[in-house]
Design a protein around this motif. Structure first.
Motif, PDB file in Angstrom:
ATOM      1  N   ALA A   1       0.800  -1.207   0.000  1.00  0.00           N
ATOM      2  CA  ALA A   1       0.000   0.000   0.000  1.00  0.00           C
ATOM      3  C   ALA A   1       0.835   1.259   0.000  1.00  0.00           C
ATOM      4  O   ALA A   1       1.979   1.265   0.369  1.00  0.00           O
ATOM      5  CB  ALA A   1      -0.912   0.003   1.217  1.00  0.00           C
ATOM      6  N   THR A   2       0.195   2.359  -0.419  1.00  0.00           N
ATOM      7  CA  THR A   2       0.891   3.626  -0.528  1.00  0.00           C
ATOM      8  C   THR A   2       1.472   4.074   0.805  1.00  0.00           C
ATOM      9  O   THR A   2       2.482   4.755   0.846  1.00  0.00           O
ATOM     10  CB  THR A   2      -0.070   4.707  -1.050  1.00  0.00           C
ATOM     11  OG1 THR A   2      -0.536   4.320  -2.324  1.00  0.00           O
ATOM     12  CG2 THR A   2       0.602   6.047  -1.151  1.00  0.00           C
TER      13      THR A   2
ATOM     14  N   SER B   1     -13.073   3.227 -10.775  1.00  0.00           N
ATOM     15  CA  SER B   1     -12.093   4.110 -10.135  1.00  0.00           C
ATOM     16  C   SER B   1     -12.667   5.503  -9.919  1.00  0.00           C
ATOM     17  O   SER B   1     -12.399   6.153  -8.898  1.00  0.00           O
ATOM     18  CB  SER B   1     -10.823   4.193 -10.980  1.00  0.00           C
ATOM     19  OG  SER B   1     -10.170   2.939 -11.040  1.00  0.00           O
TER      20      SER B   1
ATOM     21  N   GLU C   1       0.019  14.205  -6.141  1.00  0.00           N
ATOM     22  CA  GLU C   1       0.566  12.892  -6.456  1.00  0.00           C
ATOM     23  C   GLU C   1       1.891  13.048  -7.185  1.00  0.00           C
ATOM     24  O   GLU C   1       2.053  13.903  -8.051  1.00  0.00           O
ATOM     25  CB  GLU C   1      -0.415  12.096  -7.322  1.00  0.00           C
ATOM     26  CG  GLU C   1      -1.686  11.710  -6.595  1.00  0.00           C
ATOM     27  CD  GLU C   1      -2.530  10.758  -7.417  1.00  0.00           C
ATOM     28  OE1 GLU C   1      -1.982  10.109  -8.318  1.00  0.00           O
ATOM     29  OE2 GLU C   1      -3.741  10.678  -7.160  1.00  0.00           O
TER      30      GLU C   1
ATOM     31  N   SER D   1       1.179   0.052  -4.645  1.00  0.00           N
ATOM     32  CA  SER D   1      -0.254  -0.155  -4.516  1.00  0.00           C
ATOM     33  C   SER D   1      -0.605  -1.612  -4.728  1.00  0.00           C
ATOM     34  O   SER D   1       0.128  -2.336  -5.367  1.00  0.00           O
ATOM     35  CB  SER D   1      -1.034   0.648  -5.549  1.00  0.00           C
ATOM     36  OG  SER D   1      -0.333   1.733  -6.017  1.00  0.00           O
TER      37      SER D   1
ATOM     38  N   ASN E   1      -9.168   1.637  -8.517  1.00  0.00           N
ATOM     39  CA  ASN E   1      -8.584   2.159  -7.287  1.00  0.00           C
ATOM     40  C   ASN E   1      -8.564   3.686  -7.296  1.00  0.00           C
ATOM     41  O   ASN E   1      -8.691   4.324  -8.338  1.00  0.00           O
ATOM     42  CB  ASN E   1      -7.159   1.621  -7.099  1.00  0.00           C
ATOM     43  CG  ASN E   1      -6.232   2.034  -8.224  1.00  0.00           C
ATOM     44  OD1 ASN E   1      -5.732   3.156  -8.247  1.00  0.00           O
ATOM     45  ND2 ASN E   1      -5.989   1.127  -9.169  1.00  0.00           N
TER      46      ASN E   1
ATOM     47  N   LYS F   1      -6.633   6.989  -4.657  1.00  0.00           N
ATOM     48  CA  LYS F   1      -5.718   7.210  -3.539  1.00  0.00           C
ATOM     49  C   LYS F   1      -5.600   8.688  -3.225  1.00  0.00           C
ATOM     50  O   LYS F   1      -5.756   9.534  -4.098  1.00  0.00           O
ATOM     51  CB  LYS F   1      -4.324   6.665  -3.879  1.00  0.00           C
ATOM     52  CG  LYS F   1      -4.321   5.248  -4.379  1.00  0.00           C
ATOM     53  CD  LYS F   1      -2.982   4.909  -4.999  1.00  0.00           C
ATOM     54  CE  LYS F   1      -3.076   3.594  -5.769  1.00  0.00           C
ATOM     55  NZ  LYS F   1      -1.816   3.284  -6.473  1.00  0.00           N
TER      56      LYS F   1
ATOM     57  N   THR G   1      -3.215  11.306  -0.272  1.00  0.00           N
ATOM     58  CA  THR G   1      -2.303  11.440   0.857  1.00  0.00           C
ATOM     59  C   THR G   1      -2.428  12.848   1.407  1.00  0.00           C
ATOM     60  O   THR G   1      -2.477  13.819   0.656  1.00  0.00           O
ATOM     61  CB  THR G   1      -0.852  11.171   0.433  1.00  0.00           C
ATOM     62  OG1 THR G   1      -0.743   9.851  -0.076  1.00  0.00           O
ATOM     63  CG2 THR G   1       0.096  11.317   1.626  1.00  0.00           C
TER      64      THR G   1
ATOM     65  N   SER H   1      -2.338   8.380   4.580  1.00  0.00           N
ATOM     66  CA  SER H   1      -2.737   8.024   3.224  1.00  0.00           C
ATOM     67  C   SER H   1      -3.975   7.157   3.262  1.00  0.00           C
ATOM     68  O   SER H   1      -4.138   6.319   4.158  1.00  0.00           O
ATOM     69  CB  SER H   1      -1.613   7.264   2.510  1.00  0.00           C
ATOM     70  OG  SER H   1      -0.486   8.093   2.330  1.00  0.00           O
TER      71      SER H   1
ATOM     72  N   GLU I   1      -6.377   4.671   0.646  1.00  0.00           N
ATOM     73  CA  GLU I   1      -6.524   3.991  -0.636  1.00  0.00           C
ATOM     74  C   GLU I   1      -7.850   3.245  -0.643  1.00  0.00           C
ATOM     75  O   GLU I   1      -8.243   2.657   0.353  1.00  0.00           O
ATOM     76  CB  GLU I   1      -5.396   2.990  -0.855  1.00  0.00           C
ATOM     77  CG  GLU I   1      -4.017   3.592  -0.844  1.00  0.00           C
ATOM     78  CD  GLU I   1      -2.959   2.513  -0.717  1.00  0.00           C
ATOM     79  OE1 GLU I   1      -2.638   1.891  -1.749  1.00  0.00           O
ATOM     80  OE2 GLU I   1      -2.475   2.276   0.403  1.00  0.00           O
TER      81      GLU I   1
ATOM     82  N   TYR J   1      -9.908   0.326  -3.062  1.00  0.00           N
ATOM     83  CA  TYR J   1      -9.831  -0.640  -4.157  1.00  0.00           C
ATOM     84  C   TYR J   1     -11.176  -1.325  -4.278  1.00  0.00           C
ATOM     85  O   TYR J   1     -11.910  -1.467  -3.289  1.00  0.00           O
ATOM     86  CB  TYR J   1      -8.760  -1.697  -3.881  1.00  0.00           C
ATOM     87  CG  TYR J   1      -7.375  -1.135  -3.763  1.00  0.00           C
ATOM     88  CD1 TYR J   1      -6.574  -0.963  -4.896  1.00  0.00           C
ATOM     89  CD2 TYR J   1      -6.855  -0.769  -2.529  1.00  0.00           C
ATOM     90  CE1 TYR J   1      -5.302  -0.439  -4.789  1.00  0.00           C
ATOM     91  CE2 TYR J   1      -5.576  -0.243  -2.418  1.00  0.00           C
ATOM     92  CZ  TYR J   1      -4.812  -0.079  -3.546  1.00  0.00           C
ATOM     93  OH  TYR J   1      -3.540   0.444  -3.459  1.00  0.00           O
TER      94      TYR J   1
END
Length: 230
Positions: A7-8, A53, A75, A103, A109, A111, A113, A125, A127, A129
C-alpha cells in the motif's frame, strides 16, 4: 493476478526513512485491535458489485472531512528504484516492490495522501480498491501475512538500506474483514513508525496508513465515506 506491491502508506514510510524525516510514534499508543477473524463483522450490508475508479475517487476523504490542519499532497510520479529484499523469503516471492511500497494490483482504485501540520508533518494516506470480495480478501491476506510473517528484514531501495520491523496488530471490528499491522522503518539512525489498517466491506477495500494516532482517528470516518448510506 500478480500482487506486485502493498500500500501507498509504505511508500510514505520508506520516504521518511530514506530522507531521514522522522515519523516516530510510540508503539504503545496503538489501539488494542483484534486480529483478522475471517468472519463478517456487524454493520450495514454493502454491494457485492465492483465500483469504478471514478466512483471510488468520489468517496475518498477530503481536507474538509479531516480538518483545517490537513492539506492534500499532490501525487508524485511513480518511482522505479531497484528493490532488494533480504531476510524474508515470503516477500521475495512476491517481488521486491512488495516490501517497499506502491499499490495493491487491483485495476479499480483511488488514492489520496494528506499532510497533518499539527504533528511535525505527519502524513496519512487513504486507498480504496474495488473487485470481487474473494479477490480482495485473497490479495490483501497474502500481502499482510507475508509482511508480518517476517519480524525483521531489510530492504535495499536503490543503494539505501532500510531495516523493517513488523508487528501484527489486532484488527478493528469494522466491515466484513479487517487487518492491521505496525511497521518500523530504520534508516540513517532514525525510526519511522507507520500503522496500516485495511478493512474490506463488500466489494470495496479501504487501506489507511500513517501515524498510528492519525490512522486510529480517521479510519472509521474513511470507512463511512467509502460506504455512504443508500
Amino acid at each position: 493476478m500478480r500482487m506486485r506491491t502493498i500500500a501507498t502508506g509504505l511508500t510514505v514510510a520508506a520516504s521518511f526513512a530514506i530522507s531521514g524525516c522522522s515519523g516516530t510514534t510510540a508503539a504503545g499508543s496503538t489501539s488494542p485491535f483484534g486480529e483478522l477473524s475471517g468472519q463478517p463483522k456487524a454493520g450495514p450490508s454493502a454491494s457485492s458489485t465492483p465500483l469504478s475508479s471514478s466512483v471510488l475517487a468520489g468517496r475518498l476523504l477530503a481536507e474538509a472531512d479531516l480538518g483545517q490542519d490537513y492539506t492534500r499532497k499532490p501525487e508524485k510520479a511513480a518511482r522505479h528504484d531497484d528493490v532488494t529484499v533480504i531476510g524474508c523469503p515470503a516477500l521475495e516471492q512476491l517481488g521486491g516492490d512488495a516490501a517497499a511500497g506502491g499499490s495493491l494490483d487491483f485495476p479499480n482504485n483511488a488514492k489520496a495522501t494528506f499532510l497533518y501540520s499539527g504533528d511535525t508533518g505527519s502524513e496519512i494516506s487513504e486507498e480504496l480498491y474495488s473487485d470481487t470480495a474473494p479477490k480482495l480478501t485473497d490479495g490483501t491476506k497474502r500481502i499482510f501475512n507475508a509482511m508480518t510473517g517476517c519480524a525483521v528484514y531489510q530492504v535495499v531501495v536503490g543503494s539505501k538500506p532500510i531495516k523493517i520491523t513488523t508487528q501484527k496488530l489486532a484488527a478493528p471490528a469494522l466491515g466484513d474483514q479487517a487487518w492491521s499491522q505496525l511497521l518500523t522503518f530504520t534508516a540513517g539512525g532514525q525510526d519511522s513508525i507507520v500503522k496500516q489498517t485495511a478493512v474490506r466491506t463488500g466489494a470495496v477495500l479501504l487501506i489507511v496508513s500513517g501515524s498510528p494516532a492519525l490512522v486510529d482517528s480517521h479510519v472509521e470516518k474513511a470507512l463511512a465515506k467509502a460506504h455512504p448510506a443508500s
